[in-house]
Enzyme design. Structure first.
Site, PDB file in Angstrom:
ATOM      1  N   GLU A  40       1.580 -21.555  24.540  1.00  0.00           N
ATOM      2  CA  GLU A  40       0.919 -21.966  25.630  1.00  0.00           C
ATOM      3  C   GLU A  40      -0.413 -21.119  26.331  1.00  0.00           C
ATOM      4  O   GLU A  40      -1.353 -21.853  26.427  1.00  0.00           O
ATOM      5  CB  GLU A  40       2.152 -21.741  26.890  1.00  0.00           C
ATOM      6  CG  GLU A  40       1.619 -22.286  28.331  1.00  0.00           C
ATOM      7  CD  GLU A  40       0.751 -21.296  29.076  1.00  0.00           C
ATOM      8  OE1 GLU A  40       0.551 -21.921  30.431  1.00  0.00           O
ATOM      9  OE2 GLU A  40       0.644 -20.348  28.810  1.00  0.00           O
ATOM     10  N   GLU A  78       3.175 -35.154  22.883  1.00  0.00           N
ATOM     11  CA  GLU A  78       2.227 -36.029  22.017  1.00  0.00           C
ATOM     12  C   GLU A  78       3.239 -36.501  21.012  1.00  0.00           C
ATOM     13  O   GLU A  78       3.164 -37.776  20.571  1.00  0.00           O
ATOM     14  CB  GLU A  78       1.214 -35.637  21.405  1.00  0.00           C
ATOM     15  CG  GLU A  78       0.053 -35.068  22.429  1.00  0.00           C
ATOM     16  CD  GLU A  78      -1.023 -34.516  21.800  1.00  0.00           C
ATOM     17  OE1 GLU A  78      -2.129 -34.416  22.451  1.00  0.00           O
ATOM     18  OE2 GLU A  78      -1.073 -33.707  20.716  1.00  0.00           O
TER      19      GLU A  78
END
Length: 732
Positions: free
Chosen positions: A417, A429
């Site tokens: 992250e 995605e």
């Protein structure tokens, strides 16, 4: 028309089937009882179970989770990161308190690291090459944590390597307006800018500088912005308080777009192309002690008052360069050596699932990232500690046969992250279609505890009601007979036309944490929950040890949340919200609250833009009608919810309303942003982001083509809000 009829018929048949099953299995025949999931279909959230959950959440166990998670630094893809991967898997596969199914998902991601054999340097040198001053390469150690060999040197991830040399100038926060102002006073070509954190994104400070010919950027944390002006580690800053010591440096990702840099809009399974949004010139963070040494020696005119910071000297622009009387004198150049290597690494998400009690294909997702810049006690391990405690309690209920949710729950421990929300974005995605069709809501608890004064929450307006309900059932730490809700409203509140005085819930308009892909790319109702500090007692823009080597277990346990009662309150609140989202017969999402927020945005837009738009023959009436239509549809759906048993239809309407606000063409220059209500905006106006940005650009340029884009964004908004209203209307 045929398609609408088929959809309506299908939706109706699902509801009818559920009704038949309930009726059929609700009657016991020859001693045969109904399958357990059929009974669960008509059962609403179990309030006794919620009370049991609240009672079992243990602050001491959260404390021990944090102690274990922060033993070693755990940057993404390092050995320390793998240690936390194994810890998560062990906990989530525990035979007594583990959940149904835990696995690791691998991605090949593009990351950026400093070269340990060629550490970055920032030096002042004279024309003959003699070094007059060098900034610290690592932060000053106060505990053994800072002396761990795995503590990474402060650096700017994704900065290009280079060795720019030039005269120094002070550019405030590195905003476009700052560089524009500075450029009015001098020729910036060939200079190096020093900027302070805040005002603009990390990478934007270099992206904004490059067009003016600036060849390098330094960035530091000003004590006015983080320390309430305090600067001395003798008695004022850490280890004596929570304030940042003089050598502390905020690390970070300096890209401006989220997700893996090589695989835009694709899961990072194979490298592809490099996306834009990376700094075009070298950039390096330094501590404020070194920034003080440099800034207080700058020559030239004094910078504006709102550029002045916490140092006991006047912040000058630079002429460029230093004062003639400076020990560095005007001939001295500043060299910024940045040595980085970029490579594709194996990064992992760890996910675990609690399967629904019946044949449900709906998910509620709860997530927090795992990686940190150093030990990361607050960011992100406070959130991970809370998540582990929530899963321990819920896992024990599942293992004992006491509970199964109506909707499946997915817990995500996201990787990488800190390098740009990579793990959560790649997950979004890869599973785009499944998540778009099946996810009811996303809960993000990243930094669970900034401090222990009060709750703070942000999210889509539709989620505020369930957060309010959960927070009313949790006791505020250290306050007898006071709920988290009652304490929260004292610190952050607003007056709602519908509800009166309520806590103020923020909006998720940017990409500050792992909610970004779920909000902006997938259009999933999302929230971010934490405990924070009393803003009347400090001006700190974030907790002071953020992204530094001082964010340790010692710092967290002594200065942020002694006793871990703030952590416990967040675990109880977020877990309560999770259970309600997973178990409620009708999803606890309130579209009337959404309508109220759209109305506020509309009122702001009308007051800011209507007069000038009318002069350009651009009408706001379609937008007004769309917002009105949404409000009426939301009110109608509220009535249906209270008078109907068409549960599946209603839940789908509630779940899909944010999907209606997605437009993949609305923001062609903003990677990953498709939500037309909550996209990031540079205009700084509390209204529709695309309209605000387009209006600001058109007003500045005066070009007819730019006013056409304002008209375009009004059309995009009107159509999206009308589409959302149609989602809430009766199914045809």
């Amino acid at each position: 028309m045929l398609k609408q009829v088929l959809i309506g018929a299908l939706c109706g048949s699902v509801v009818l089937t559920i009704g038949i099953l309930i009726g059929h299995f609700g009657i016991t025949k020859s001693g045969n009882s109904a399958p357990s999931w059929v009974k669960d279909v008509v059962k609403d959230v179990d309030e006794d179970l919620i009370q049991q959950f609240l009672s079992e959440v243990d602050n001491v166990k959260i404390q021990e989770n944090l102690r274990e998670l922060t033993k070693v630094p755990h940057m993404a893809t390092t050995a320390g990161d793998e240690h936390t991967v194994q810890l998560m898997l062990k906990r989530w596969q525990d035979p007594d308190s583990g959940l149904d199914q835990a696995w690791r998902e691998e991605y090949m991601v593009y990351l950026s690291f400093p070269d340990p054999n060629k550490p970055n340097k920032v030096s002042v040198v004279n024309p003959s090459g003699s070094v007059l001053h060098t900034a610290r390469e690592k932060e000053k150690p106060y505990t053994s944590d800072q002396e761990d060999p795995e503590v990474v040197q402060p650096y700017a991830a994704y900065s290009p390597a280079g060795e720019p040399k030039g005269k120094l100038v002070y550019a405030n926060q590195g905003k476009p307006s700052d560089y524009h102002h500075l450029n009015q006073t001098m020729d910036l070509r060939g200079t190096i800018a020093i900027t302070r954190y805040g005002g603009a994104g990390r990478g934007a400070k270099a992206i904004n500088a490059a067009p003016y010919g600036i060849i390098g950027v330094l960035v530091y944390t000003d004590p006015l912005d983080i320390n309430d002006g305090l600067m001395s580690d003798v008695n004022e800053t850490y280890p004596h308080s929570w304030y940042l010591p003089p050598s502390g440096v905020e690390r970070g990702s300096f890209g401006s777009q989220f997700g893996d840099k090589l695989t835009p809009y694709l899961a990072a399974k194979a490298p592809n192309i490099l996306i834009p949004g990376l700094p075009p010139i070298p950039i390096q963070p330094i501590g404020f002690k070194d920034a003080y040494t440099l800034i207080c020696e700058l020559g030239g005119d004094a910078a504006p008052q709102d550029w002045q910071g916490g140092f006991n000297c006047t912040y000058n622009f630079g002429a460029p360069g230093f004062k003639p009387t400076s020990v560095f004198n005007d001939r001295v150049e500043l060299a910024n050596l940045v040595t980085l290597y970029n490579k594709v690494n194996h990064s992992f998400n760890i996910t675990v699932m609690v399967h629904a009690s019946g044949p449900s294909d709906r998910y509620v997702i709860y997530g927090n990232h795992r990686d940190s810049w150093v030990h990361g006690a607050i960011d992100p391990s406070s959130g991970t500690s809370v998540m582990l405690e929530i899963t321990r309690v819920l896992g024990g209920m599942v293992k004992r046969g006491k509970w199964r949710p109506r909707r499946s729950i997915i817990f995500g421990s996201w990787g990488a992250e800190e390098f740009g929300l990579i793990g959560s974005t790649e997950y979004a995605e890869e599973y785009l279609t499944k998540l778009s069709e099946r996810t009811a809501a996303y809960i993000n608890v990243d930094i669970a505890v900034f401090a222990n004064a009060t709750l703070r929450a942000s999210g889509m307006p539709s989620v505020q009601n369930v957060i309010f309900k959960a927070s009313k059932q949790v006791s505020a730490p250290g306050l007898d007979s006071t709920s988290v809700y009652e304490n929260w409203i004292r610190y952050f509140n607003r007056t709602s036309p519908t509800h009166g005085l309520i806590p103020s819930v923020g909006y998720l308009t940017g990409a500050g944490s792992d909610y970004a892909a779920f909000v902006h790319y997938l259009g999933i109702a999302s929230m971010d929950i934490s405990y924070t500090y009393d803003r009347s007692k400090t001006n700190a823009r974030i907790y002071p040890a953020y992204h530094t080597a001082y964010d340790t277990f010692h710092y967290a346990s002594k200065f942020i949340d002694p006793g871990f009662v703030g952590h416990q309150a967040v675990a109880r609140t977020a877990g309560n919200v999770l259970i309600r989202l997973a178990d409620s017969l009708v999803l606890p999402l309130n579209c009337s609250d959404y309508a109220e927020s759209l109305e506020e945005y509309l009122n702001t837009a009308v007051s800011l833009y209507q007069e000038q738009l009318q002069a350009k023959n651009i009408s706001m009436e379609p937008l007004k009608r769309a917002v009105s239509s949404f409000g009426k549809a939301a009110e109608h759906l509220d009535q249906v919810i209270h008078s109907s048993d068409l549960v599946r239809k209603i839940n789908d309407q509630l779940m899909l309303v944010d999907r209606a606000f997605l437009n993949p063409l609305a923001f062609p220059d903003k990677y990953g942003y498709r939500h037309v209500i909550w996209a990031a905006s540079s205009a700084g106006k509390p209204t529709f982001p695309g309209l605000a940005d387009a209006f600001a650009k058109a007003e500045s340029s005066g070009l007819s083509g730019d006013w056409d884009k304002v008209h375009y964004h009004l059309s995009v908004l009107s159509q999206a809000i009308d589409a959302a209203a149609s989602i809430l209307a009766d199914v045809i």
